[in-house]
Design a protein around this motif. Sequence first.
Motif, mmCIF file in Angstrom:
data_model
loop_
_atom_site.group_PDB
_atom_site.id
_atom_site.type_symbol
_atom_site.label_atom_id
_atom_site.label_comp_id
_atom_site.label_asym_id
_atom_site.label_seq_id
_atom_site.Cartn_x
_atom_site.Cartn_y
_atom_site.Cartn_z
ATOM 1 N N ARG A 9 47.785 47.580 27.489
ATOM 2 C CA ARG A 9 48.838 48.153 26.638
ATOM 3 C C ARG A 9 49.646 49.222 27.364
ATOM 4 N N GLY A 10 49.262 49.516 28.608
ATOM 5 C CA GLY A 10 49.999 50.507 29.404
ATOM 6 C C GLY A 10 49.637 51.938 29.044
ATOM 7 N N GLU A 11 48.512 52.123 28.324
ATOM 8 C CA GLU A 11 48.134 53.480 27.909
ATOM 9 C C GLU A 11 47.390 54.216 29.019
ATOM 10 N N ILE A 12 46.850 53.444 29.967
ATOM 11 C CA ILE A 12 46.116 54.014 31.109
ATOM 12 C C ILE A 12 46.712 53.378 32.359
ATOM 13 N N PRO A 13 46.994 54.182 33.393
ATOM 14 C CA PRO A 13 47.589 53.600 34.601
ATOM 15 C C PRO A 13 46.597 52.737 35.368
ATOM 16 N N ASN A 14 47.134 51.837 36.172
ATOM 17 C CA ASN A 14 46.260 51.021 37.017
ATOM 18 C C ASN A 14 46.995 50.709 38.303
ATOM 19 N N ASP A 15 46.224 50.335 39.302
ATOM 20 C CA ASP A 15 46.779 49.982 40.609
ATOM 21 C C ASP A 15 46.890 48.449 40.649
ATOM 22 N N THR A 16 48.029 47.943 40.177
ATOM 23 C CA THR A 16 48.196 46.496 39.998
ATOM 24 C C THR A 16 48.333 45.779 41.336
ATOM 25 N N VAL A 17 47.618 44.676 41.445
ATOM 26 C CA VAL A 17 47.699 43.805 42.623
ATOM 27 C C VAL A 17 48.581 42.601 42.299
ATOM 28 N N LEU A 18 48.466 42.104 41.077
ATOM 29 C CA LEU A 18 49.199 40.901 40.677
ATOM 30 C C LEU A 18 49.233 40.828 39.152
ATOM 31 N N GLU A 19 50.328 40.286 38.648
ATOM 32 C CA GLU A 19 50.415 40.056 37.203
ATOM 33 C C GLU A 19 51.140 38.743 36.977
ATOM 34 N N ASN A 20 50.645 37.925 36.056
ATOM 35 C CA ASN A 20 51.418 36.767 35.603
ATOM 36 C C ASN A 20 51.394 36.774 34.070
ATOM 37 N N GLU A 21 51.893 35.715 33.470
ATOM 38 C CA GLU A 21 51.992 35.683 32.006
ATOM 39 C C GLU A 21 50.617 35.817 31.345
ATOM 40 N N TYR A 22 49.578 35.406 32.050
ATOM 41 C CA TYR A 22 48.260 35.294 31.424
ATOM 42 C C TYR A 22 47.224 36.290 31.923
ATOM 43 N N ALA A 23 47.517 36.955 33.037
ATOM 44 C CA ALA A 23 46.469 37.768 33.669
ATOM 45 C C ALA A 23 47.047 38.999 34.341
ATOM 46 N N LEU A 24 46.186 40.002 34.470
ATOM 47 C CA LEU A 24 46.516 41.210 35.232
ATOM 48 C C LEU A 24 45.373 41.459 36.207
ATOM 49 N N ALA A 25 45.735 41.740 37.461
ATOM 50 C CA ALA A 25 44.728 42.060 38.493
ATOM 51 C C ALA A 25 45.017 43.455 39.010
ATOM 52 N N ILE A 56 43.669 29.390 30.250
ATOM 53 C CA ILE A 56 42.633 29.166 31.263
ATOM 54 C C ILE A 56 43.289 28.859 32.606
ATOM 55 N N ILE A 57 44.291 28.002 32.591
ATOM 56 C CA ILE A 57 44.974 27.646 33.842
ATOM 57 C C ILE A 57 45.634 28.887 34.458
ATOM 58 N N GLY A 58 46.350 29.640 33.632
ATOM 59 C CA GLY A 58 47.053 30.824 34.146
ATOM 60 C C GLY A 58 46.095 31.854 34.717
ATOM 61 N N TYR A 59 44.948 32.006 34.070
ATOM 62 C CA TYR A 59 43.955 32.992 34.530
ATOM 63 C C TYR A 59 43.330 32.549 35.852
ATOM 64 N N ILE A 60 42.916 31.293 35.911
ATOM 65 C CA ILE A 60 42.268 30.791 37.140
ATOM 66 C C ILE A 60 43.266 30.800 38.296
ATOM 67 N N GLN A 61 44.516 30.470 38.009
ATOM 68 C CA GLN A 61 45.522 30.515 39.080
ATOM 69 C C GLN A 61 45.717 31.944 39.579
ATOM 70 N N ALA A 62 45.646 32.913 38.690
ATOM 71 C CA ALA A 62 45.769 34.316 39.118
ATOM 72 C C ALA A 62 44.630 34.685 40.061
ATOM 73 N N ILE A 63 43.426 34.183 39.790
ATOM 74 C CA ILE A 63 42.282 34.477 40.665
ATOM 75 C C ILE A 63 42.550 33.925 42.063
ATOM 76 N N GLY A 64 43.044 32.697 42.137
ATOM 77 C CA GLY A 64 43.368 32.109 43.441
ATOM 78 C C GLY A 64 44.441 32.898 44.171
ATOM 79 N N ALA A 65 45.451 33.332 43.434
ATOM 80 C CA ALA A 65 46.547 34.082 44.055
ATOM 81 C C ALA A 65 46.061 35.434 44.573
ATOM 82 N N VAL A 66 45.154 36.084 43.839
ATOM 83 C CA VAL A 66 44.610 37.366 44.303
ATOM 84 C C VAL A 66 43.820 37.158 45.599
ATOM 85 N N PRO A 78 42.137 38.532 31.732
ATOM 86 C CA PRO A 78 43.126 37.749 30.973
ATOM 87 C C PRO A 78 43.856 38.675 30.011
ATOM 88 N N LYS A 79 45.049 38.292 29.607
ATOM 89 C CA LYS A 79 45.802 39.123 28.663
ATOM 90 C C LYS A 79 45.352 38.906 27.217
#
Length: 129
Positions: free
Chosen positions: A21-37, A72-82, A53-54
């Motif tokens: 929700r953006g209430e706490i900062p994070n050091d983002t590596v990657l974000e897509n429609e379904y996942a945040l890393a 599921i697809i979006g999340y697993i693809q984010a793992i591969g991209a990370v 997953p979001k």
Amino acid sequence: MLHKIMAYKYEDDNIFAKILRGEIPNDTVLENEYALAFRDINPQRPHHVLIIPKGRYVSFDHFAKEAADDQIIGYIQAIGAVCDLLNVSIDNGDGFRMIANSGQHGVQEVPHLHVHILGGSSCGKMIQS
Ligand code: 5GP
């Protein structure tokens, strides 16, 4: 025969929900429609990234059973991209360990599904005896 009534209970006040929700900062590596890393606040290896997953899922089993196919697809693809971003993929790097602690025996601290990607040095044996 007793039937165990199981319900996954997602609590919206967990720390990763606050990060989403953006209430706490994070050091983002990657974000897509379904996942945040983002990088773990207490890294256990040179690379230590959490991928969440979001959607409102407590654990991997919850996600596997109840998430929609596109989630599921979006999340697993984010793992591969990370893995590619961190250069830990086994096609061009030295590998990694992926951990999804789940529930009490899995010693899960934060009740929002996350996988840990650990790499950059050996992770040692899989589990303590
Ligand atoms: P678990 O034991 O639930 O699998 O792991 C939770 C992880 O979340 C831990 O490795 C911990 O260091 C990390 N963590 C806890 N709070 C925060 C936070 O506010 N920000 C980030 N980036 N990581 C956190």
